[in-house]
Design a protein around this motif. Structure first.
Motif, PDB file in Angstrom:
ATOM      1  N   PHE A   1       1.425  10.197 -11.818  1.00 44.06           N
ATOM      2  CA  PHE A   1       1.207   8.747 -11.828  1.00 44.06           C
ATOM      3  C   PHE A   1       0.713   8.200 -10.485  1.00 44.06           C
ATOM      4  O   PHE A   1       0.694   6.995 -10.278  1.00 44.06           O
ATOM      5  CB  PHE A   1       2.490   8.007 -12.237  1.00 44.06           C
ATOM      6  CG  PHE A   1       3.710   8.348 -11.422  1.00 44.06           C
ATOM      7  CD1 PHE A   1       3.939   7.738 -10.192  1.00 44.06           C
ATOM      8  CD2 PHE A   1       4.641   9.266 -11.891  1.00 44.06           C
ATOM      9  CE1 PHE A   1       5.060   8.052  -9.457  1.00 44.06           C
ATOM     10  CE2 PHE A   1       5.771   9.587 -11.155  1.00 44.06           C
ATOM     11  CZ  PHE A   1       5.983   8.968  -9.927  1.00 44.06           C
ATOM     12  N   TRP A   2       0.320   9.073  -9.572  1.00 38.38           N
ATOM     13  CA  TRP A   2      -0.133   8.552  -8.290  1.00 38.38           C
ATOM     14  C   TRP A   2      -1.587   8.107  -8.347  1.00 38.38           C
ATOM     15  O   TRP A   2      -2.264   8.301  -9.374  1.00 38.38           O
ATOM     16  CB  TRP A   2       0.115   9.561  -7.186  1.00 38.38           C
ATOM     17  CG  TRP A   2      -0.657  10.863  -7.236  1.00 38.38           C
ATOM     18  CD1 TRP A   2      -1.804  11.161  -7.909  1.00 38.38           C
ATOM     19  CD2 TRP A   2      -0.295  12.051  -6.524  1.00 38.38           C
ATOM     20  NE1 TRP A   2      -2.183  12.447  -7.670  1.00 38.38           N
ATOM     21  CE2 TRP A   2      -1.286  13.020  -6.817  1.00 38.38           C
ATOM     22  CE3 TRP A   2       0.732  12.397  -5.643  1.00 38.38           C
ATOM     23  CZ2 TRP A   2      -1.255  14.304  -6.276  1.00 38.38           C
ATOM     24  CZ3 TRP A   2       0.757  13.663  -5.113  1.00 38.38           C
ATOM     25  CH2 TRP A   2      -0.220  14.609  -5.433  1.00 38.38           C
ATOM     26  N   PRO A   3      -2.122   7.488  -7.275  1.00 36.57           N
ATOM     27  CA  PRO A   3      -3.502   6.994  -7.285  1.00 36.57           C
ATOM     28  C   PRO A   3      -4.508   8.102  -7.581  1.00 36.57           C
ATOM     29  O   PRO A   3      -4.260   9.280  -7.320  1.00 36.57           O
ATOM     30  CB  PRO A   3      -3.696   6.459  -5.863  1.00 36.57           C
ATOM     31  CG  PRO A   3      -2.320   6.124  -5.396  1.00 36.57           C
ATOM     32  CD  PRO A   3      -1.411   7.142  -6.029  1.00 36.57           C
ATOM     33  N   ALA A   4      -5.648   7.695  -8.094  1.00 36.81           N
ATOM     34  CA  ALA A   4      -6.666   8.646  -8.535  1.00 36.81           C
ATOM     35  C   ALA A   4      -7.209   9.471  -7.377  1.00 36.81           C
ATOM     36  O   ALA A   4      -7.169   9.072  -6.211  1.00 36.81           O
ATOM     37  CB  ALA A   4      -7.807   7.891  -9.209  1.00 36.81           C
ATOM     38  N   ASP A   5      -7.722  10.658  -7.720  1.00 35.71           N
ATOM     39  CA  ASP A   5      -8.400  11.488  -6.730  1.00 35.71           C
ATOM     40  C   ASP A   5      -9.655  10.779  -6.232  1.00 35.71           C
ATOM     41  O   ASP A   5     -10.271   9.986  -6.958  1.00 35.71           O
ATOM     42  CB  ASP A   5      -8.818  12.820  -7.355  1.00 35.71           C
ATOM     43  CG  ASP A   5      -7.639  13.698  -7.734  1.00 35.71           C
ATOM     44  OD1 ASP A   5      -6.528  13.463  -7.221  1.00 35.71           O
ATOM     45  OD2 ASP A   5      -7.832  14.616  -8.552  1.00 35.71           O
ATOM     46  N   PRO A   6     -10.073  11.059  -4.999  1.00 33.49           N
ATOM     47  CA  PRO A   6     -11.361  10.527  -4.535  1.00 33.49           C
ATOM     48  C   PRO A   6     -12.494  11.103  -5.380  1.00 33.49           C
ATOM     49  O   PRO A   6     -12.350  12.182  -5.971  1.00 33.49           O
ATOM     50  CB  PRO A   6     -11.445  11.034  -3.086  1.00 33.49           C
ATOM     51  CG  PRO A   6     -10.048  11.414  -2.704  1.00 33.49           C
ATOM     52  CD  PRO A   6      -9.392  11.871  -3.975  1.00 33.49           C
TER      53      PRO A   6
END
Length: 330
Positions: free
Chosen positions: A41-46
């Motif tokens: 659930f963490w922020p998206a990959d670059p």
């Protein structure tokens, strides 16, 4: 639609609670358990080409977290300068990264971060050859069994974790400003056990402990990241610190063999430990904030109790120490 939105909000709320509990209870959050849970659930990959055309410098790049960060940055398109003490080991590490990322652009640069003369020589060479620097990762580390001093007369962990990175950041500031770049200090959760010791920064008093010296200087790195963030802000440069959790690296194996033996099955891979380093170097979210302390793509508290909180005078004393010992006034 409304139900789906509510479910998403509830899911994120529960995820945030679980994340915080893991962080405060240490073992679940710092091990590969925390990585597995949070990565859901963490922020998206670059984006895959987030660093295409960018230049990065990574210290301590021949093994462990440093080599993993090199691979991660190269995979996103960056030209990575691998700063190492031993050129032969650096070349071997470069070949290992190239085996996994054949299209990577890697350059091995010899520099002992604990040696201020060596840092100056590298910075001058880099600045002469490159007009800008997008990412500077301070990863070089040490945990000595006994007190030792560098040729400059500085205690080795202070020199490696604090003075060398301070000098390198100061000398590369124009290049960072030209790119509106990012500075990342790879620190340690062990810093939570120490306050900011500016009364004895060289650890000259009392019985020396490598683990305590490590924790003290890692606390200094977190404070310096905040101080650099404030000073680099007008240049459009952001500065952050991050800790990797407990990762299975040569440094852990050599310096803490007992810990490695007990926690081995739960230790993160170097790539998992370096994940937030790479994310901070490339993700747009990292430019919206500055001076934060991160773990697993989320800002974390810098203190868990009032007994480790530093004063404004202590922060100023640390900065003044770095200026005095390096001879630069950023």
């Amino acid at each position: 639609m409304a139900g789906d939105f509510l479910d998403t909000r509830i899911g994120k709320g529960i995820g945030r609670i679980v994340d915080t509990v893991m962080d405060r209870t240490i073992v679940p959050g710092y091990t590969k358990i925390g990585f597995a849970v949070r990565s859901r659930f963490w922020p998206a990959d670059p984006p895959p080409d987030a660093l295409e055309g960018c230049t990065a410098v990574v210290t301590g790049a021949n093994s462990g977290l440093g080599k993993a960060a090199v691979g991660g940055l190269a995979a996103l398109g960056a030209t990575v300068h691998m700063v190492v003490r031993d050129a032969a080991k650096g070349a071997a590490a470069r070949d290992e990264v190239l085996a996994e990322h054949p299209d990577a652009h890697l350059e091995v640069q010899e520099c002992d971060v604990s040696d201020l003369t060596s840092v100056r020589a590298f910075a001058e060479k880099f600045a002469a050859e490159h007009g800008s620097l997008d990412v500077l990762v301070h990863n070089a580390g040490t945990l000595p069994p006994e007190r030792a001093e560098t040729a400059d007369g500085n205690e080795i962990t202070l020199a490696t974790h604090v003075l060398g990175p301070f000098l390198l950041t100061a000398l590369l500031r124009p290049a960072l400003a030209a790119a509106r770049g990012r500075v990342v200090f790879v620190t340690s959760g062990g810093m939570y056990t120490s306050g900011l010791r500016t009364d004895d920064p060289q650890y000259a008093d009392g019985e020396y402990s490598g683990a305590r010296a490590y924790a003290r200087t890692k606390r200094m790195q977190v404070v310096l990241a905040q101080e650099w963030a404030r000073r680099l802000g007008p240049d459009g440069v952001v500065a952050h610190s991050t800790h990797p959790g407990w990762a299975d690296t040569p440094g852990v194996t050599a310096s803490l063999p007992g810990f490695n033996k007990v926690m081995g099955p739960l230790l993160r891979t170097p790539e998992q430990g370096a994940d937030t380093v790479v994310w901070l170097a490339a993700a747009p979210e990292a430019t919206r904030l500055t001076g934060r302390f991160w773990h697993d793509r989320r800002p974390r508290p810098t203190h868990f109790g009032p007994w480790t909180k530093e004063t404004a005078d202590q922060r100023a004393a640390l900065w003044d120490l770095c200026v005095a010992r390096t001879g630069v006034e950023p």
